[in-house]
Design a protein around this motif. Structure first.
Motif, PDB file in Angstrom:
ATOM      1  N   ILE A 281       0.836  -1.209   0.000  1.00 28.39           N
ATOM      2  CA  ILE A 281       0.000   0.000   0.000  1.00 28.39           C
ATOM      3  C   ILE A 281       0.867   1.254   0.000  1.00 28.39           C
ATOM      4  O   ILE A 281       0.603   2.225  -0.723  1.00 28.39           O
ATOM      5  N   ALA A 282       1.928   1.239   0.796  1.00 34.64           N
ATOM      6  CA  ALA A 282       2.819   2.395   0.871  1.00 34.64           C
ATOM      7  C   ALA A 282       3.531   2.635  -0.456  1.00 34.64           C
ATOM      8  O   ALA A 282       3.660   3.790  -0.904  1.00 34.64           O
ATOM      9  N   LEU A 283       3.970   1.563  -1.104  1.00 34.47           N
ATOM     10  CA  LEU A 283       4.651   1.701  -2.398  1.00 34.47           C
ATOM     11  C   LEU A 283       3.708   2.263  -3.440  1.00 34.47           C
ATOM     12  O   LEU A 283       4.053   3.191  -4.181  1.00 34.47           O
ATOM     13  N   ALA A 284       2.495   1.729  -3.502  1.00 33.61           N
ATOM     14  CA  ALA A 284       1.521   2.201  -4.489  1.00 33.61           C
ATOM     15  C   ALA A 284       1.167   3.664  -4.257  1.00 33.61           C
ATOM     16  O   ALA A 284       1.013   4.443  -5.214  1.00 33.61           O
ATOM     17  N   ALA A 285       1.037   4.070  -3.001  1.00 30.91           N
ATOM     18  CA  ALA A 285       0.710   5.460  -2.681  1.00 30.91           C
ATOM     19  C   ALA A 285       1.839   6.394  -3.108  1.00 30.91           C
ATOM     20  O   ALA A 285       1.591   7.478  -3.667  1.00 30.91           O
ATOM     21  N   ALA A 286       3.074   5.984  -2.857  1.00 26.02           N
ATOM     22  CA  ALA A 286       4.216   6.804  -3.259  1.00 26.02           C
ATOM     23  C   ALA A 286       4.317   6.884  -4.777  1.00 26.02           C
ATOM     24  O   ALA A 286       4.610   7.946  -5.343  1.00 26.02           O
ATOM     25  N   LEU A 287       4.053   5.785  -5.456  1.00 25.09           N
ATOM     26  CA  LEU A 287       4.130   5.763  -6.914  1.00 25.09           C
ATOM     27  C   LEU A 287       3.010   6.584  -7.535  1.00 25.09           C
ATOM     28  O   LEU A 287       3.192   7.188  -8.595  1.00 25.09           O
ATOM     29  N   LYS A 288       1.858   6.637  -6.896  1.00 29.36           N
ATOM     30  CA  LYS A 288       0.720   7.392  -7.430  1.00 29.36           C
ATOM     31  C   LYS A 288       1.063   8.868  -7.601  1.00 29.36           C
ATOM     32  O   LYS A 288       0.641   9.506  -8.571  1.00 29.36           O
ATOM     33  N   THR A 289       1.825   9.410  -6.674  1.00 26.77           N
ATOM     34  CA  THR A 289       2.222  10.814  -6.779  1.00 26.77           C
ATOM     35  C   THR A 289       2.974  11.067  -8.076  1.00 26.77           C
ATOM     36  O   THR A 289       2.745  12.075  -8.761  1.00 26.77           O
ATOM     37  N   TRP A 290       3.853  10.153  -8.431  1.00 22.02           N
ATOM     38  CA  TRP A 290       4.610  10.267  -9.690  1.00 22.02           C
ATOM     39  C   TRP A 290       3.705  10.022 -10.885  1.00 22.02           C
ATOM     40  O   TRP A 290       3.777  10.744 -11.888  1.00 22.02           O
ATOM     41  N   MET A 291       2.849   9.032 -10.806  1.00 19.69           N
ATOM     42  CA  MET A 291       1.936   8.710 -11.896  1.00 19.69           C
ATOM     43  C   MET A 291       1.019   9.892 -12.219  1.00 19.69           C
ATOM     44  O   MET A 291       0.741  10.182 -13.384  1.00 19.69           O
ATOM     45  N   ASP A 292       0.569  10.580 -11.203  1.00 19.59           N
ATOM     46  CA  ASP A 292      -0.360  11.687 -11.400  1.00 19.59           C
ATOM     47  C   ASP A 292       0.264  12.868 -12.123  1.00 19.59           C
ATOM     48  O   ASP A 292      -0.449  13.758 -12.600  1.00 19.59           O
ATOM     49  N   ARG A 293       1.582  12.879 -12.216  1.00 22.57           N
ATOM     50  CA  ARG A 293       2.279  13.980 -12.886  1.00 22.57           C
ATOM     51  C   ARG A 293       2.662  13.653 -14.329  1.00 22.57           C
ATOM     52  O   ARG A 293       3.423  14.413 -14.946  1.00 22.57           O
ATOM     53  N   ASP A 294       2.140  12.561 -14.879  1.00 23.18           N
ATOM     54  CA  ASP A 294       2.598  12.138 -16.208  1.00 23.18           C
ATOM     55  C   ASP A 294       1.891  12.842 -17.362  1.00 23.18           C
ATOM     56  O   ASP A 294       2.220  12.611 -18.528  1.00 23.18           O
ATOM     57  N   GLY A 295       0.923  13.698 -17.068  1.00 16.26           N
ATOM     58  CA  GLY A 295       0.236  14.442 -18.119  1.00 16.26           C
ATOM     59  C   GLY A 295      -1.026  13.790 -18.635  1.00 16.26           C
ATOM     60  O   GLY A 295      -1.733  14.365 -19.465  1.00 16.26           O
ATOM     61  N   TYR A 296      -1.346  12.603 -18.147  1.00 16.29           N
ATOM     62  CA  TYR A 296      -2.521  11.889 -18.649  1.00 16.29           C
ATOM     63  C   TYR A 296      -3.805  12.676 -18.379  1.00 16.29           C
ATOM     64  O   TYR A 296      -4.657  12.815 -19.259  1.00 16.29           O
ATOM     65  N   GLY A 297      -3.924  13.202 -17.174  1.00 19.61           N
ATOM     66  CA  GLY A 297      -5.126  13.978 -16.860  1.00 19.61           C
ATOM     67  C   GLY A 297      -5.280  15.174 -17.774  1.00 19.61           C
ATOM     68  O   GLY A 297      -6.403  15.499 -18.210  1.00 19.61           O
ATOM     69  N   LEU A 298      -4.171  15.821 -18.107  1.00 19.80           N
ATOM     70  CA  LEU A 298      -4.217  16.974 -19.009  1.00 19.80           C
ATOM     71  C   LEU A 298      -4.715  16.572 -20.388  1.00 19.80           C
ATOM     72  O   LEU A 298      -5.527  17.285 -20.998  1.00 19.80           O
ATOM     73  N   THR A 299      -4.247  15.430 -20.889  1.00 19.42           N
ATOM     74  CA  THR A 299      -4.677  15.011 -22.230  1.00 19.42           C
ATOM     75  C   THR A 299      -6.164  14.716 -22.292  1.00 19.42           C
ATOM     76  O   THR A 299      -6.765  14.763 -23.367  1.00 19.42           O
ATOM     77  N   ARG A 300      -6.787  14.416 -21.156  1.00 19.25           N
ATOM     78  CA  ARG A 300      -8.230  14.148 -21.136  1.00 19.25           C
ATOM     79  C   ARG A 300      -9.035  15.428 -21.334  1.00 19.25           C
ATOM     80  O   ARG A 300     -10.226  15.367 -21.661  1.00 19.25           O
ATOM     81  N   THR A 301      -8.409  16.583 -21.121  1.00 16.55           N
ATOM     82  CA  THR A 301      -9.129  17.857 -21.223  1.00 16.55           C
ATOM     83  C   THR A 301      -8.872  18.578 -22.537  1.00 16.55           C
ATOM     84  O   THR A 301      -9.505  19.595 -22.809  1.00 16.55           O
ATOM     85  N   MET A 302      -7.939  18.067 -23.352  1.00 17.58           N
ATOM     86  CA  MET A 302      -7.557  18.770 -24.581  1.00 17.58           C
ATOM     87  C   MET A 302      -8.554  18.513 -25.710  1.00 17.58           C
ATOM     88  O   MET A 302      -9.295  17.530 -25.689  1.00 17.58           O
ATOM     89  N   ASP A 303      -8.532  19.410 -26.691  1.00 14.58           N
ATOM     90  CA  ASP A 303      -9.429  19.295 -27.839  1.00 14.58           C
ATOM     91  C   ASP A 303      -9.064  18.078 -28.679  1.00 14.58           C
ATOM     92  O   ASP A 303      -7.896  17.718 -28.814  1.00 14.58           O
TER      93      ASP A 303
END
Length: 206
Positions: free
Chosen positions: A143-165
């Protein structure tokens, strides 16, 4: 990314008869493949879904066996050193498999499927006679490893691409355009905004 499942290290902290083998990682792979198909991820997004759980698996085993496996933390862009994991009393293979499941549930929609997979690994450990304290320590470390990795994963730009035209075809010579019979829209035209895993930047190759 090459992955290894270290088997039967004979440490006094876990059973000599190793209950997990490479087949368990293959089982996790098959389940993740099924979930990707059920969730309907397109190929570029699926590549992201496949990559992160395997990175979690590798990083976990590296924490147990730093002299045997390459340290991906120094190779992957923007990752850096993760917080030190508390591995006391944890089982290497079980922890790695649970880290795979915990990380996979972050990037899929069908989260319960990955929870069920994790529960199956825990039941297997129990049936093999693994102590409850070791299972608990393995779960906490995963659980601790996944939580730490999530912080890095969230910065990969994927969320931004979901909002683009979406890409709109200009229709001119030399430009991409939709083709018959379905005239399907461009697939992930903004993917170049994603952080590359290893390349310095997305346009390193033409």
């Amino acid at each position: 990314i090459g992955l290894m499942l270290c088997i039967g290290c004979g440490s006094p902290d876990h059973p000599v008869d190793e209950p997990f083998t490479a087949e368990d990682l293959r089982k996790a792979n098959r389940k993740l493949l099924e979930v990707v198909m059920v969730d309907g991820f397109n190929p570029p997004v699926a590549s992201r879904v496949y990559a992160y759980p395997h990175i979690a698996h590798h990083l976990t085993l590296h924490a147990f066996y730093p002299d045997s496996l390459e340290d991906l933390a120094t190779a992957l862009n923007d990752l850096g050193q993760l917080p030190e994991m508390d591995l006391e009393g944890a089982h290497p293979q079980l922890t790695a498999l649970l880290a795979f499941c915990r990380t996979a549930r972050i990037v899929v929609f069908t989260e319960h499927a990955m929870d069920e997979l994790a529960e199956g690994f825990v039941r297997h450990a129990q049936a093999a006679g693994m102590r409850a304290e070791m299972i608990d320590a393995s779960e906490k470390a995963a659980i601790a490893l996944a939580a730490a990795l999530k912080t890095w994963m969230d910065r990969d730009g994927y969320g931004l691409t979901r909002t683009m035209d979406r890409h709109t075809s200009a229709g001119g010579p030399g430009t991409w355009s939709e083709t018959p019979p379905d005239y399907t829209a461009a697939l992930e035209p903004n993917w170049h905004h994603m952080r590359p895993m290893l390349l310095p930047k997305a346009d390193a190759f033409t």
